[in-house]
Scaffold this motif. Structure first.
Motif, PDB file in Angstrom:
ATOM      1  N   LEU A   1       0.826  -1.206   0.000  1.00 17.10           N
ATOM      2  CA  LEU A   1       0.000   0.000   0.000  1.00 17.10           C
ATOM      3  C   LEU A   1       0.864   1.261   0.000  1.00 17.10           C
ATOM      4  CD1 LEU A   1      -2.733  -1.134   2.542  1.00 17.10           C
ATOM      5  CD2 LEU A   1      -2.928  -1.048   0.051  1.00 17.10           C
TER       6      LEU A   1
ATOM      7  N   ASP B   1      -2.147   6.676   1.407  1.00 14.33           N
ATOM      8  CA  ASP B   1      -3.560   6.909   1.707  1.00 14.33           C
ATOM      9  C   ASP B   1      -4.449   6.634   0.502  1.00 14.33           C
ATOM     10  OD1 ASP B   1      -2.769   7.660   4.199  1.00 14.33           O
ATOM     11  OD2 ASP B   1      -3.391   9.759   4.035  1.00 14.33           O
TER      12      ASP B   1
ATOM     13  N   ILE C   1      -5.620   2.999   0.319  1.00 12.53           N
ATOM     14  CA  ILE C   1      -6.398   2.390   1.399  1.00 12.53           C
ATOM     15  C   ILE C   1      -7.765   1.899   0.923  1.00 12.53           C
ATOM     16  CG2 ILE C   1      -7.576   2.881   3.593  1.00 12.53           C
ATOM     17  CD1 ILE C   1      -5.125   4.551   4.375  1.00 12.53           C
TER      18      ILE C   1
ATOM     19  N   PHE D   1      -7.639  -1.575  -0.378  1.00 15.33           N
ATOM     20  CA  PHE D   1      -7.506  -2.614   0.625  1.00 15.33           C
ATOM     21  C   PHE D   1      -8.867  -2.935   1.246  1.00 15.33           C
ATOM     22  CE2 PHE D   1      -6.937  -4.188   4.930  1.00 15.33           C
ATOM     23  CZ  PHE D   1      -6.014  -5.204   4.744  1.00 15.33           C
ATOM     24  N   LEU D   2      -9.646  -1.922   1.501  1.00 18.76           N
ATOM     25  CA  LEU D   2     -10.946  -2.126   2.150  1.00 18.76           C
ATOM     26  C   LEU D   2     -11.986  -2.693   1.194  1.00 18.76           C
ATOM     27  CD1 LEU D   2     -11.094   1.165   4.238  1.00 18.76           C
ATOM     28  CD2 LEU D   2     -10.572  -1.139   5.072  1.00 18.76           C
TER      29      LEU D   2
ATOM     30  N   ASP E   1      -6.462  -8.247   0.606  1.00 23.50           N
ATOM     31  CA  ASP E   1      -7.337  -7.119   0.899  1.00 23.50           C
ATOM     32  C   ASP E   1      -8.474  -7.655   1.758  1.00 23.50           C
ATOM     33  OD1 ASP E   1      -9.296  -8.248  -0.885  1.00 23.50           O
ATOM     34  OD2 ASP E   1      -8.361  -7.198  -2.558  1.00 23.50           O
TER      35      ASP E   1
ATOM     36  N   ILE F   1      -0.575   4.468   7.640  1.00 23.03           N
ATOM     37  CA  ILE F   1      -1.500   3.708   6.790  1.00 23.03           C
ATOM     38  C   ILE F   1      -2.248   2.676   7.624  1.00 23.03           C
ATOM     39  CG2 ILE F   1      -1.606   2.020   4.898  1.00 23.03           C
ATOM     40  CD1 ILE F   1       0.841   3.504   3.689  1.00 23.03           C
TER      41      ILE F   1
ATOM     42  N   ARG G   1      -4.856   4.372   9.727  1.00 24.18           N
ATOM     43  CA  ARG G   1      -5.915   4.954   8.890  1.00 24.18           C
ATOM     44  C   ARG G   1      -6.813   3.882   8.288  1.00 24.18           C
ATOM     45  NH1 ARG G   1      -1.708   9.437   6.381  1.00 24.18           N
ATOM     46  NH2 ARG G   1      -1.775  10.818   8.222  1.00 24.18           N
ATOM     47  N   ILE G   2      -6.272   2.692   8.033  1.00 21.81           N
ATOM     48  CA  ILE G   2      -7.129   1.587   7.602  1.00 21.81           C
ATOM     49  C   ILE G   2      -8.156   1.286   8.687  1.00 21.81           C
ATOM     50  CG2 ILE G   2      -7.201  -0.894   7.121  1.00 21.81           C
ATOM     51  CD1 ILE G   2      -4.460  -0.598   5.774  1.00 21.81           C
ATOM     52  N   GLU G   3      -7.693   1.187   9.927  1.00 21.74           N
ATOM     53  CA  GLU G   3      -8.632   0.904  11.015  1.00 21.74           C
ATOM     54  C   GLU G   3      -9.701   2.000  11.104  1.00 21.74           C
ATOM     55  OE1 GLU G   3      -8.376  -0.530  15.618  1.00 21.74           O
ATOM     56  OE2 GLU G   3      -7.401   1.395  15.150  1.00 21.74           O
TER      57      GLU G   3
ATOM     58  N   SER H   1     -12.317   1.685   8.328  1.00 21.06           N
ATOM     59  CA  SER H   1     -12.888   0.359   8.069  1.00 21.06           C
ATOM     60  C   SER H   1     -14.279   0.143   8.645  1.00 21.06           C
ATOM     61  CB  SER H   1     -11.957  -0.725   8.628  1.00 21.06           C
ATOM     62  OG  SER H   1     -12.031  -0.755  10.051  1.00 21.06           O
TER      63      SER H   1
END
Length: 354
Positions: free
Chosen positions: A19, A25, A28, A31-32, A41, A99, A102-104, A107
């Motif tokens: 990523l 960013d 991201i 990934f989600l 992912d 990263i 920020r994913i958390e 999500s």
């Protein structure tokens, strides 16, 4: 109605590096939501039963393009990149940590950063992917070790002091085939201080990239179970990155764990990085690991998003193919559950709670 996939906890992936290299960013959402390539992912994790794992931060070097493509031929000894500066290591490490957080945040509860085994089990109970922060190569940490305390407070729970290139903490194994893992000096004085500090903070120490001398120094210094998050059997594939029988004996005696690495160059007897690799060779390594470590010492460390893996397991959604193959090979349901999930949680609990 199709059966649910077996819950799996993976000891090593490089999704954060992928990523980071794809734009940070901006990557991201892929990934989600899925659809942007790579091995892991969130949608494919759900499909394959990935319940959680150690998400590695690896500070890359600029001179690594085409690195894996060179792992071919009758033998190789790849030149390693120059050591990173502290500023370089900190810049990429903190960017990948951002990263991760920020994913958390983006999500909606589907991705949960975990700092204890209780956190992992709670995340899985509510259907979230349980993510543990790991560092592979501690170039972000200076000789005063202050950054270790900062990263631990942020959630760091596992660290590999070195990748294959040298740093202020010690020397990793080069990408060399055929080769013993006994490739030179091990830990530095600063590296030994790092091991003691990790024991104090109860941060797991990952041995997968340390050379043999460094391995034995950690074994002498550390009071925690010995763990190699993504390593294989040197007696089957004599690449420098794999573990000798004597190393396996030490890991077993400590109550430690080894995660099977899917990287084909560390599976194949010819040492080649080649996706045309049968699952059967993975089973051969697992059989040997079980013989050396026992049923409580074997797990997975896929190296997804960081290596060429067998085409049958070309991304995380295909993990059920491995469990089906092991079942056909004669592994019972309880043993498969141990390898897939429980052995990692057990060693993490004994490391973090001692």
């Amino acid at each position: 109605m199709p059966k649910a996939p077996i819950p799996t906890f993976d000891g090593h992936n490089d999704a954060l590096l992928r990523l980071y290299m794809k734009g940070g960013d901006a990557a991201i959402p892929s990934f989600l939501e899925g659809g942007a390539g790579g091995h892991i992912d969130l949608p494919r994790a759900r499909q394959g039963g990935l319940a959680g794992g150690l998400f590695a931060i690896f500070p890359p070097s600029a001179a690594m393009a085409g690195f894996m493509e060179q792992m071919q031929g009758e033998g190789y000894d790849l030149p390693l990149p120059d050591p990173l500066t502290l500023a370089e290591g900190q810049a990429s490490t903190l960017a990948m940590a951002a990263i991760f957080f920020r994913i958390e945040a983006a999500s909606g509860g589907a991705f949960a950063i975990c700092r204890s085994v209780a956190d992992i089990r709670a995340a899985n109970a509510r259907g979230a992917l349980a993510a543990v922060l790991h560092i592979e190569g501690a170039e972000a940490i200076g000789s005063d070790l202050a950054m270790l305390d900062v990263l631990h407070a942020a959630g760091l729970r596992s660290i590999g002091p070195v990748w294959s290139r040298s740093n202020i903490f010690g020397h990793g194994v080069p990408m060399r085939f055929p080769s013993s893992p006994d490739t030179g000096p091990g830990l530095t004085d600063t590296g030994r201080a790092l091991i003691r500090a990790c024991n104090r903070l109860r941060v797991m120490i990952d041995l997968s990239h340390l050379n043999e001398k460094g391995f034995w120094e950690v074994a002498e210094l550390s009071d925690a179970p010995l763990v190699a998050s993504h390593s294989n059997v040197h007696a089957i594939c004599p690449v420098s990155r794999n573990l000798t029988d004597r190393q396996f004996e030490a890991i077993r005696a400590s109550g430690g764990v080894v995660g099977l690495n899917f990287a084909t160059a560390f599976l194949r007897p010819d040492g080649h990085m080649d996706a045309n690799t049968d699952i059967g060779v993975m089973i051969r390594h697992l059989d040997a690991m079980l013989e050396r470590l026992g049923e409580k010492g074997v797990a997975l460390g896929s190296d997804y998003d960081g290596a060429v893996v067998p085409s049958a397991l070309s991304d995380v959604s295909h993990l059920p193919r491995l469990w089906d193959a092991l079942s056909e090979h004669g592994y019972g349901d309880e043993l498969i559950r141990r390898i897939a999930y429980e052995n990692w949680l057990d060693v993490l609990d004994r490391t973090w709670s001692r």
